[in-house]
Design an enzyme around this catalytic site. Structure first.
Site, PDB file in Angstrom:
ATOM      1  N   GLY A 135       0.779  -1.101  -0.171  1.00 24.87           N
ATOM      2  CA  GLY A 135      -0.038  -0.195  -0.096  1.00 24.87           C
ATOM      3  C   GLY A 135       0.730   1.310   0.007  1.00 24.87           C
ATOM      4  N   ARG A 195       0.541  -4.729  -4.910  1.00 25.87           N
ATOM      5  CA  ARG A 195       1.065  -5.863  -4.271  1.00 25.87           C
ATOM      6  C   ARG A 195       0.965  -7.013  -5.105  1.00 25.87           C
ATOM      7  NH1 ARG A 195      -0.855  -4.100   0.988  1.00 25.87           N
ATOM      8  NH2 ARG A 195      -2.301  -2.455   0.720  1.00 25.87           N
ATOM      9  N   ASP A 212       6.155  -4.964   5.721  1.00 22.78           N
ATOM     10  CA  ASP A 212       6.498  -6.313   6.306  1.00 22.78           C
ATOM     11  C   ASP A 212       6.688  -7.389   5.201  1.00 22.78           C
ATOM     12  OD1 ASP A 212       3.770  -6.301   7.088  1.00 22.78           O
ATOM     13  OD2 ASP A 212       3.926  -8.564   7.704  1.00 22.78           O
ATOM     14  N   THR A 270       4.217   2.638   5.328  1.00 24.35           N
ATOM     15  CA  THR A 270       2.954   2.070   5.397  1.00 24.35           C
ATOM     16  C   THR A 270       2.169   2.996   6.468  1.00 24.35           C
ATOM     17  OG1 THR A 270       1.585   0.434   6.323  1.00 24.35           O
ATOM     18  CG2 THR A 270       3.962   0.204   7.089  1.00 24.35           C
ATOM     19  N   ASP A 305       0.223   2.090   8.528  1.00 21.92           N
ATOM     20  CA  ASP A 305      -0.209   1.207   9.391  1.00 21.92           C
ATOM     21  C   ASP A 305       0.597   1.080  10.926  1.00 21.92           C
ATOM     22  OD1 ASP A 305      -2.626   0.676   8.316  1.00 21.92           O
ATOM     23  OD2 ASP A 305      -1.889  -1.495   7.750  1.00 21.92           O
ATOM     24  N   ASP A 363       3.208  -0.647  11.595  1.00 20.95           N
ATOM     25  CA  ASP A 363       3.027  -2.072  12.137  1.00 20.95           C
ATOM     26  C   ASP A 363       4.256  -3.061  11.806  1.00 20.95           C
ATOM     27  OD1 ASP A 363       2.300  -2.459   9.573  1.00 20.95           O
ATOM     28  OD2 ASP A 363       0.846  -3.540   9.862  1.00 20.95           O
ATOM     29  N   ARG A 385      -6.163  -3.046   9.522  1.00 15.96           N
ATOM     30  CA  ARG A 385      -6.777  -4.442   9.179  1.00 15.96           C
ATOM     31  C   ARG A 385      -6.397  -5.270  10.441  1.00 15.96           C
ATOM     32  NH1 ARG A 385      -5.078  -6.173   3.318  1.00 15.96           N
ATOM     33  NH2 ARG A 385      -6.917  -4.859   2.461  1.00 15.96           N
TER      34      ARG A 385
HETATM   35  O1  F6P Z   1      -1.232  -0.008   3.575  1.00 23.54           O
HETATM   36  C1  F6P Z   1      -2.136  -0.468   4.742  1.00 23.54           C
HETATM   37  C2  F6P Z   1      -3.523  -0.393   4.639  1.00 23.54           C
HETATM   38  O2  F6P Z   1      -4.025   0.901   3.900  1.00 23.54           O
HETATM   39  C3  F6P Z   1      -4.356  -0.993   5.673  1.00 23.54           C
HETATM   40  O3  F6P Z   1      -4.429  -0.103   6.737  1.00 23.54           O
HETATM   41  C4  F6P Z   1      -5.538  -1.397   5.117  1.00 23.54           C
HETATM   42  O4  F6P Z   1      -6.178  -2.467   5.531  1.00 23.54           O
HETATM   43  C5  F6P Z   1      -5.078  -1.954   3.585  1.00 23.54           C
HETATM   44  O5  F6P Z   1      -3.929  -1.291   3.285  1.00 23.54           O
HETATM   45  C6  F6P Z   1      -5.897  -1.532   2.451  1.00 23.54           C
HETATM   46  O6  F6P Z   1      -5.443  -2.165   1.335  1.00 23.54           O
HETATM   47  P1  F6P Z   1      -5.887  -2.115  -0.230  1.00 23.54           P
HETATM   48  O7  F6P Z   1      -5.583  -0.629  -0.491  1.00 23.54           O
HETATM   49  O8  F6P Z   1      -5.232  -3.014  -0.946  1.00 23.54           O
HETATM   50  O9  F6P Z   1      -7.425  -2.351  -0.243  1.00 23.54           O
END
Ligand code: F6P
Length: 324
Positions: free
Chosen positions: A13, A74, A105, A128, A130, A132, A174
Site C-alpha cells: 500500500g 501487491r 513487512d 506504510t 499502519d 505495524d 486490518r
Molecule cells: O497499506 C496499509 C493499508 O492501508 C491498511 O490499513 C488497509 O487495511 C489496507 O492497506 C488496504 O489495502 P488496499 O488498498 O489494497 O485495499
C-alpha cells in the site's frame, strides 16, 4: 563488493512520504556518483522490466506530493521462488547491483528471500500508514494518515454536536491498532474499538447513556477496520436491532492514504532515504532503516519481517478516561 547502480521500488500500500524517501535515495546516490533506476509498480513491475532512469529532475517538486511517483502494487507472484529467480536475472541483466525497497513487512519478506536465495543486496525503508512493522517505532506515512483522520473526525464532531448524534468512524488498520488508538486519543473519542477486539455492544450503549446523563449530546466511536472494511455497519445494526440505539457510520478508507506528507513524515523519510544509500555504499546489507528510541538507524532485515501491533491498551483506557 562495490555498489554502483541501485534499483529503487515501492511495494504494498502507498503511504504519504514515500516520494520524500524516493527523492532522498535518488539525490544521495547521484551526489555520490551512483546510478539509480526506478522500478515502476513494485515487484510486479520488476518482473515486467518496467524501468526508468532517475536523474536529479525526476525527483524535483515531489517532496510535498502524496502517493508514489514510482507507483506500487501487491505482487502474489513474488511469493514464489521461480519468480524471484526471474527478478534477479532481470536485475543482473540491467547491471543493477542492489535494491532499495520502500514498503511494509510483506515487501520486506520478498527482499529477505532475494538476499537468502540469491545473495542480492537489499535495504528496506519502512513505508506504510499502519505503523505495524517489527523493530521500528515508526513507518513513513503514519503521521499524515493520523492527521488526515483527526481532521475528518473534527468535522464530524461539528455535525454530531448539532444533531446530537453518535458516529462510528472507521479508520484503516486490518491488523494494526495504531491509527485507531492515536486518532481516538487526539479526537477525544468516547470509545476505540481495536481490529480483532470482540465488540462489547452493551458497554458502548452504557457509555453513550452515561454521557447523555451528564449532558453530552454526541459521541464518537473510533472503529479500526479489522479483517474486513465495513465492520462498522455490523456494529451499527447490532446497536440498532438489539439495543435500539441509532448511530451514523463514516468510513474514512483510502482518504487516509493520500495527501501531502506532514513535516514528520518528510523529515524521517528524507533521513531514511539518505541512510539506505549510505548503507549500500558501506556494504551493510540486508538492512532496514528504522526508528528506535526516536533515532533513525539501521537494523537487520530479518528483524523487520513480521507484523507488530503496537496495541497499547493504555491508550484505549486513556481515550476513554479523558472523554468520560
Ligand atoms: O497499506 C496499509 C493499508 O492501508 C491498511 O490499513 C488497509 O487495511 C489496507 O492497506 C488496504 O489495502 P488496499 O488498498 O489494497 O485495499
Amino acid at each position: 563488493m562495490s555498489v554502483s547502480h541501485i534499483g529503487l521500488l515501492c511495494s504494498g500500500g502507498d503511504s504519504p512520504g514515500m516520494n520524500c524517501a524516493i527523492r532522498a535515495v535518488v539525490r544521495t546516490a547521484l551526489f555520490k556518483g551512483i546510478q539509480v533506476t526506478g522500478i515502476k509498480r513494485g515487484y510486479a513491475g520488476l518482473l515486467r522490466g518496467e524501468f526508468q532512469t532517475m536523474n536529479l529532475s525526476s525527483v524535483g517538486n515531489i517532496i510535498q506530493r502524496g502517493g508514489t511517483i514510482l507507483q506500487t502494487s501487491r505482487s502474489p507472484e513474488f511469493m514464489k521462488p521461480e519468480f524471484r529467480k526471474k527478478a534477479v536475472d532481470i536485475l543482473r541483466a540491467q547491471k543493477i547491483d542492489a535494491l532499495v525497497i520502500i514498503g511494509g513487512d510483506g515487501s520486506f519478506n520478498g527482499a529477505k528471500a532475494l538476499w537468502e536465495e540469491h545473495q542480492f543486496p537489499v535495504v528496506g525503508i519502512p513505508g506504510t500508514i499502519d505503523n505495524d512493522i517489527s523493530s521500528t517505532e515508526y513507518t513513513i506515512g503514519f503521521d499524515t494518515a493520523v492527521q488526515t483522520a483527526i481532521e475528518a473526525v473534527d468535522r464530524i464532531r461539528d455535525t454530531a454536536h448539532s444533531h446530537a448524534r453518535t458516529f462510528l468512524v472507521e479508520v484503516m488498520g486490518r491488523n494494526s491498532s495504531a491509527i485507531a488508538l492515536k486518532v481516538g486519543v487526539c479526537t477525544g473519542a468516547e470509545n476505540v474499538l481495536l481490529p480483532h477486539e470482540k465488540v462489547n455492544h452493551q458497554k458502548i450503549v452504557d457509555d453513550i447513556q452515561r454521557g447523555i446523563a451528564r449532558g453530552k449530546d454526541s459521541s464518537i466511536i473510533i472503529v479500526a477496520e479489522g479483517p474486513t472494511a465495513g465492520r462498522s455497519y455490523e456494529i451499527q445494526h447490532i446497536l440498532k436491532d438489539m439495543h435500539h440505539v441509532d448511530t451514523h457510520v463514516v468510513i474514512l478508507g483510502h482518504i487516509q492514504r493520500g495527501g501531502s506528507p506532514t513535516s514528520n513524515d518528510r523529515f524521517i523519510a528524507s533521513q531514511m532515504g539518505h541512510m539506505a544509500v549510505e548503507a549500500l555504499l558501506s556494504n551493510q546489507f540486508p538492512k532496514v532503516t528504522v526508528v528506535q528510541n526516536g533515532k533513525v538507524l539501521l537494523t537487520d532485515l530479518a528483524k523487520c519481517t513480521t507484523k507488530a501491533d503496537h496495541n497499547f491498551s493504555e491508550y484505549q483506557t486513556l481515550a476513554q478516561t479523558l472523554s468520560i
